[in-house]
Every structure is written in C-alpha cells, then in structure tokens.
Design an enzyme around this catalytic site. Structure first.
Site, PDB file in Angstrom:
ATOM      1  N   ARG A 125      36.930  86.068  41.460  1.00 37.90           N
ATOM      2  CA  ARG A 125      38.164  85.975  40.651  1.00 37.90           C
ATOM      3  C   ARG A 125      38.045  86.612  39.277  1.00 37.90           C
ATOM      4  NH1 ARG A 125      37.557  81.102  43.231  1.00 37.90           N
ATOM      5  NH2 ARG A 125      38.381  81.482  45.306  1.00 37.90           N
ATOM      6  N   ASN A 266      37.132  69.187  47.325  1.00 34.45           N
ATOM      7  CA  ASN A 266      37.315  68.228  48.401  1.00 34.45           C
ATOM      8  C   ASN A 266      36.007  67.540  48.789  1.00 34.45           C
ATOM      9  OD1 ASN A 266      37.224  71.229  49.503  1.00 34.45           O
ATOM     10  ND2 ASN A 266      36.143  69.963  50.991  1.00 34.45           N
ATOM     11  N   ASP A 311      40.972  67.943  52.530  1.00 36.47           N
ATOM     12  CA  ASP A 311      40.614  69.160  51.800  1.00 36.47           C
ATOM     13  C   ASP A 311      41.557  69.369  50.613  1.00 36.47           C
ATOM     14  OD1 ASP A 311      39.367  71.563  51.067  1.00 36.47           O
ATOM     15  OD2 ASP A 311      40.388  72.751  52.597  1.00 36.47           O
TER      16      ASP A 311
HETATM   17  O1  PQQ Z   1      35.291  73.499  49.116  1.00 28.94           O
HETATM   18  C1  PQQ Z   1      34.879  74.539  48.593  1.00 28.94           C
HETATM   19  O2  PQQ Z   1      33.769  74.621  48.070  1.00 28.94           O
HETATM   20  C2  PQQ Z   1      35.793  75.701  48.603  1.00 28.94           C
HETATM   21  C3  PQQ Z   1      35.444  76.922  48.055  1.00 28.94           C
HETATM   22  C4  PQQ Z   1      36.382  77.989  48.077  1.00 28.94           C
HETATM   23  C5  PQQ Z   1      35.945  79.266  47.442  1.00 28.94           C
HETATM   24  O3  PQQ Z   1      34.884  79.229  46.781  1.00 28.94           O
HETATM   25  O4  PQQ Z   1      36.545  80.298  47.559  1.00 28.94           O
HETATM   26  C6  PQQ Z   1      37.661  77.750  48.678  1.00 28.94           C
HETATM   27  C7  PQQ Z   1      37.903  76.452  49.195  1.00 28.94           C
HETATM   28  N1  PQQ Z   1      36.988  75.485  49.161  1.00 28.94           N
HETATM   29  C8  PQQ Z   1      39.153  76.085  49.795  1.00 28.94           C
HETATM   30  O5  PQQ Z   1      39.314  74.938  50.246  1.00 28.94           O
HETATM   31  C9  PQQ Z   1      40.189  77.037  49.876  1.00 28.94           C
HETATM   32  O6  PQQ Z   1      41.292  76.736  50.359  1.00 28.94           O
HETATM   33  C10 PQQ Z   1      39.936  78.342  49.370  1.00 28.94           C
HETATM   34  C11 PQQ Z   1      40.750  79.475  49.365  1.00 28.94           C
HETATM   35  C12 PQQ Z   1      40.000  80.443  48.802  1.00 28.94           C
HETATM   36  C13 PQQ Z   1      40.355  81.852  48.566  1.00 28.94           C
HETATM   37  O7  PQQ Z   1      39.674  82.483  47.764  1.00 28.94           O
HETATM   38  O8  PQQ Z   1      41.309  82.318  49.197  1.00 28.94           O
HETATM   39  N2  PQQ Z   1      38.788  79.964  48.444  1.00 28.94           N
HETATM   40  C14 PQQ Z   1      38.719  78.677  48.799  1.00 28.94           C
HETATM   41 CA    CA Z   2      37.430  73.426  50.311  1.00 23.23          CA
END
Ligand code: PQQ
Ligand code: CA
Length: 680
Positions: A125, A266, A311
C-alpha cells in the site's frame, strides 16, 4: 538553486520531511508527504485549483508503467514533485512528476514462489518518507530504508518473530517522531499480530506491542496481555494458531495526544467456537487500540467486534477528525470496519460515541449505549451455515475513505461480496484437508466457504456519509464490488477509481458526476493530489487486484500497473488497453465423472483461493481454469509441480498434492465447465 529532480534537489526536499513538516503541510496540503496525506489520514486536500468549474477539462498529463501484473494498492507520496509509489511484490518506484519519468526503482526481490504466504494478493500500500529516507515493508516481512535520492539501501531488518507461520507485510509503514511503525498480515494462516517501532535513522527496534496474548504458560509481555488473556478460553489453545489480530493496514497518530492508533485484525481461526470454545471477547481482536507513541505501551482500546467470528477486521483505514457532536467539539476517530457499522469514537479516551450500519447487515441489529453490538444469535451458530452480511470481504475493506470538513461528509467505498460460512467441527493445524478452503497453502480459518451457495447479491457503491447524523447523504452505485479508495478536496470534489476501470470525479456536496476517464483496468488504490510549480495535479496508481481481484474482474480490457497523472488541460495520450483474453469454456479433457466430487474437495483446498470457481468466475489477475486451454489443463501436473508460474506467485505443490490428486482436479475443472455449458 539545484535543478529540480537532481539528487541534490531530492536530498533537500525529502531531507526536510519530518513530523513537524508533515504537520505544517496540513496548512497548505501542497505536498502529499505520508500515506493518508496527513497524520489524521483525512485524504482531504485544501487545494482548489481543480474544482467543480474546471474539472471537466482534466486531461492526462503523463502515464508511467509500473510494469506489474498484480494488484497495485499504493497511494503515491509526493514532495515538491518527487513521487514515491509501490507496485505489486513491494517494488518501489521514484518518479519525477515534472516529466513523468523514472528517477529510480528498487526491487526487494521477494521470493515469488512464496506469494501464497499472504491471503490476499502480493500487494503493497505504499511507502513512508522521513528525513531523506523512503521506508517500504516487503511482502516477506522485511522493513527496508532507502536513500530517497538514489534508491540505495540504507538499512534492512527482518520484522518477523518467526518464519514458520505465514507472516507478510502489505501495509504502508508510518513514521512518527523518528520512529517507523509497521505491523503485518497472516491471521488466515495462524499468526499472532503485533506492531513494532524502529528508529528511522538506524533501524534499531524501539518497542513492540502484541495485539493478542500468547501461550499462557509463558510470562505475559505486559499488563495489557495479562488483561486480554482473561477474555480467551485456554481450552481452544489459541496460541497454537496464533490468535490473529494482525495489524495489516491502518495506523494513525495524534501528535498533540502523543498517541498512535492501531486497527487490529480478525481472529485466527475465524471460528470462535474453535478458537475460544467458552466464548469471550478475545481482546484485542477487531479493535482500535491507542498506544503511547514513545513507549508503545497500551493506553486504551475499543473493541468493535467482540469475539470476532466472521473475519471482521478493524484494520480498515481510520480518520482522526475534530467535529461537533451534540453541539460540543470532540476529538474523534471515524471508522468503517469490515463489520458494516460506521463508528465514531472519542480518541482521547476510547469512549464509544455512536455506531450505525452503513450497509444492510444481518449479524447484529445495532449497538447499545455502552458500545456493545446487539448480536443476532444465528450469526454464531455452530451447526447451521450462515450467509454473513457483510461477509469476510467486508462492507468496507482496506480501500481508504476520505473526510471533507467543508461538506462534513466521509466518502466511503462500501460493498457486499456474498460468502456463506459453515463451521468446521474441529481445528487442524496447518494441514491439507479436502474441502478445507486454502488448506494446502496454509489457510486455517475454521469455516468451509460457500459449501452452501450464498443467497445475497454482490454490490459496490460510493457512500457519502454524515458521521454526526450517522446517515447516508448520497451514493453512487457501481456494477461491481471492490472499487477504489477516495480523495476529497477543497475544490468540492471527490475522486475515485472504480472496479470497472474508470477514474471519476463527483461534486462532493451533491454526488453529481462531473468527469470521468477510462483507466484500462480496475482501480483499487486511492488517488493523491499535490501542487508542483504552482499547478495542481491528481495522480492515481492503477493495477487491478487485491483479494477480490485475484479471481474476479469487471473490465473487458487489461493493462499493466500504471500511474496516471491528470491536470487541467493535460493533453497526453492514454496508453492502448489490451482486450482481456478470457478464452473459451474448456473442452476436450477426458475424465472419469466419479472423480469430480473428490476433485472438488481437493480444488477447494488447493486452487480456489486464487483461481476462483472454474467457468463461473471470469478470472482476475490470476486466470480462471475453466477458460484455460485444453493443452494447459491436459498437462496440469507440469504446472502444479515445480511449474513455470512460480515466478508469478504460483506455489509449488510438490509434497502437498499427488499426481492422482491432479487427475481429480482435472475432472472437477472439466466437469464444472461441462455442467455450466449452455445446452444446445
Ligand atoms: O488477517 C490478516 O492478516 C489479513 C491480511 C491482509 C493483507 O495483509 O493484505 C488482508 C486480510 N487479512 C483480509 O482479511 C482482507 O480482506 C484483505 C484484503 C486485502 C487486499 O489487499 O485486497 N488484504 C487483506
Ligand atoms: Ca483477515
């Protein structure tokens, strides 16, 4: 004076960026020196040279190819026309916005065959900037400091506490008072969340705060962990599975209160019956936690989803605002986490002010005056499947929202992505099991996804939300979920990229659409705006992807990761967009129909997280196998074992699947394609 874009110029302008400069920039917002523009992460620019009168004359000034094929989620950081932005695989690009040309790139050389160690695409990001250094969190867990003028490495450290669990970094680091702060992801895999602060100059660790307690047979790291452990049931042996709470995105800072705010993730596993069988809030999952910025010591928390089971991360970007509630000025946090409620919290003490659902929800009917959700019992059923609304993709994900103090509105990318959850009966640690979603690559969430087809429908919309009245003021509907982050300006504008490949400007007050430009592919990141030599520009980094974009898409064309910069009267030509080659529905694979059922179970465990449902999904930045070629699927084992796509992020399934498994997967792919083919 040094010529603009020279190393000396870059050294001078980036060397001047420190906390005081980031705070001082708020007066003019001429630059965009940190991820969310300012420490409050308002994404509200005071620039008004581009406004409702002339926005129709916006044209392309330049475009810059990031050369990436996966999701691009970064907001560019810009000081005096020097831009830093990241592409997929944590590659950093420094661009001279005066010319649109590359200054340097830095590739941390993340091992692409380990792409599967993150749940949600190999994204990043963006960077942080401080006293002449650029900081990037690499997907494999390293925090790297670069010389802002040259891109050469100043220091690099491994932020991971262990390499057995699947930890990744996708978020942008933040820098406050000489410290770089970063968290990580991994709560779909069994990981324990934490944030760490490092000295910006040397990389030396300053402090670390864990988000959830560890093994209770060992000493607690601090009092906050001791307090938190009382809200977990040891019968669930949560520490074996990490517990979760990963802080993978939002971190903000209030310099006056000297507090940093961390949004936690989560539970790991998602299913609370398995994680903490006797129930409990499971602190500090799905919370906003305030820490002392100097010491990292816990100060207060507010938990948005007690005992998370869906989540429902609270890692969504928060905004610090000073607004009047009941006529009294309050320092608040504005937050729209995955769980579908819009929160207003007092940021001095964490007290709940209000919460109101910004989309339809079915897991709770609202919040009581103490800030506890009023849950619907079926939402936690151990026996029945549940169409969680919102589902695990969230009513709002990481796509940044923005807050315009002139309109008093928050511009929020809201959505619905239907997912049905069926609780698993027992928790198995990191083991491949048929039907267990993603288990071959380490997913371990305690639910089977979509064993029962969900009944609700997908949607995506831009919501203009009044946080004082807690109500929607206007909305723009889109054809798909997963639209981009937003930017709002004193020109009374809101900018947003869309899943269907457009860059759109709205009247911030009324929601009237004023302008749009095609982008070639879906945009998920948020735009930035800044002033260079007296002219205002708007830039957006585009690259379809993120968790929804791996397997689905909403455009007919595709394009590599690209930064587009627009200005009034811009005359550059858009690059040509290639037509997305979806291919025809698969034919010609011979299979035994008896293998389809078992093939389904193995596919769910090994392939579904990235490839989606064959023939049903259309393929995102990873191809849909139902539209692959006969030749490729016929030789599937050569792709699955030590295959050619490892450098694109495909795992090597050697030792995880057998050749017989692959034959069954082939049966499932062809069988599904045959089942959905229209009958002649
Ligand atoms: O539980 C986690 O550690 C974790 C990490 C990440 C991440 O690092 O991108 C996402 C998610 N969860 C998640 O639940 C999620 O919906 C999500 C979408 C994205 C994305 O970049 O599109 N990352 C993540
Ligand atoms: Ca997650």
């Amino acid at each position: 004076q040094d010529s603009k874009g020279s190393a000396a110029h870059i050294r001078a302008v980036t060397g001047a960026v420190d906390s005081a400069a980031i705070v001082a920039n708020v007066k003019t917002t001429k630059d965009w020196p940190s991820y969310g523009l300012d420490y409050a992460e308002t994404r509200f620019s005071k620039l008004d040279q581009i406004n409702t009168e002339n926005v129709k004359q916006l044209g392309l000034q330049w475009s810059y190819s990031l050369g990436s094929e996966r999701g691009v989620e970064a907001t560019p950081v810009v000081v005096d026309g020097i831009m830093y932005v990241t592409a997929s695989w944590s590659v950093v690009h420094a661009i001279d916005t005066r010319t649109g040309k590359k200054l340097w790139t830095f590739d941390p050389k993340v091992d692409h065959s380990k792409g599967y160690r993150g749940c949600c695409d190999v994204v990043n990001r963006g960077v942080a900037l401080y006293k002449g250094k650029v900081f990037v969190g690499a997907y494999d867990g390293r925090l790297i400091a670069l010389d802002a003028a040259t891109g050469s490495k100043a220091w690099e450290i491994d932020t991971l506490i262990d390499h057995e669990h699947s930890y990744t970094i996708t978020g942008a680091p933040r820098v406050f008072n000489g410290k770089v702060v970063i968290g990580n992801g991994g709560a779909e895999y069994g990981a324990r969340g934490y944030v760490t602060a490092y000295d910006a100059e040397t990389g030396k660790q300053a402090w670390r705060w864990f988000t959830v307690p560890g093994d209770p047979s060992k000493p607690f790291e601090d009092e906050s962990m001791e307090k938190a452990a009382k809200t977990w049931d040891p019968a669930g042996k949560w520490w074996l599975n990490g517990g979760g709470g990963t802080a993978w995105d939002t971190i903000t800072f209030d310099p006056d209160l000297n507090l940093i705010y961390v949004g936690t993730g989560n539970g790991s596993p998602w299913n609370r019956h398995l994680r903490s069988p006797a129930g409990g809030d499971n602190l500090y999952l799905a919370s906003i936690v305030a820490l002392n910025a100097d010491t990292g010591k816990y100060v207060w928390h507010y938990q948005e989803t007690p005992g998370d089971n869906w989540d429902y991360t609270s890692t969504q970007p928060m905004i610090l605002a000073d607004i009047a509630i009941d006529g009294k000025p309050r320092k608040v946090i504005l937050h729209a986490p995955k769980n579908g409620f819009f929160f207003v919290i007092d940021r001095t003490d964490g007290k709940f002010i209000s919460a109101k659902n910004f989309v339809d929800v079915n897991w709770a009917t609202g919040y009581d005056s103490n800030g506890r959700p009023i849950e619907v019992p079926e939402a936690r059923s151990a026996d029945k499947s549940f169409d969680a609304i919102p589902g695990p993709y969230g009513a709002h994900n990481w796509h940044p929202m923005s807050f315009n103090p002139q309109t008093g509105l928050v511009y929020l990318p809201a959505q619905g992505v239907p997912v049905n959850l069926t609780g698993e009966k027992a928790l198995t640690q990191n083991k491949m099991e048929p039907f267990k979603f993603g288990s071959t690559t380490g997913w371990n969430v305690g639910f089977t996804l979509n064993a029962v087809p969900p009944k609700n429908l997908p949607f995506g919309r831009l919501v203009a939300w009044d946080p004082v009245q807690q109500k929607e003021v206007w909305r723009a509907e889109y054809v798909s979920p997963w639209n981009g982050g937003t930017l709002t300006t004193a020109g009374n504008l809101v900018f947003q990229g869309t899943a269907d490949g457009r860059f759109v400007a709205y009247n911030a007050k009324t929601g009237e659409k004023l302008w749009e430009s095609p982008l070639g592919t879906g945009a998920v990141a948020a735009p930035a705006t800044y002033m260079v030599d007296g002219v205002q520009y708007v830039s957006i980094a585009v690259g379809w992807g993120g968790v929804f974009g791996i397997s689905a898409r909403a455009t007919e064309t595709e394009a590599p990761g690209t930064v587009y910069t627009f200005a009034v009267g811009g005359k550059a030509k858009m690059p040509e967009f290639a037509k997305y080659q979806m291919g025809n529905l698969l034919t010609g694979i011979e299979y035994d129909p008896k293998d389809v059922a078992e093939g389904t179970a193995i596919y769910v465990a090994a392939c579904a997280t990235c490839h989606g449902v064959p023939g049903v999904d259309r393929g995102g930045n990873v191809k849909n196998l139902g539209y692959s070629t006969t030749d490729r699927i016929a030789h599937l084992k050569d792709i699955v074992f030590k295959g050619p796509f490892r450098d694109k992020g495909m795992p090597d399934f050697t030792g995880k699947l057998t050749e017989a498994d692959v034959v069954k997967i082939q049966a499932f792919i062809q069988g599904t394609a045959d089942a959905i083919r229209p009958k002649k």
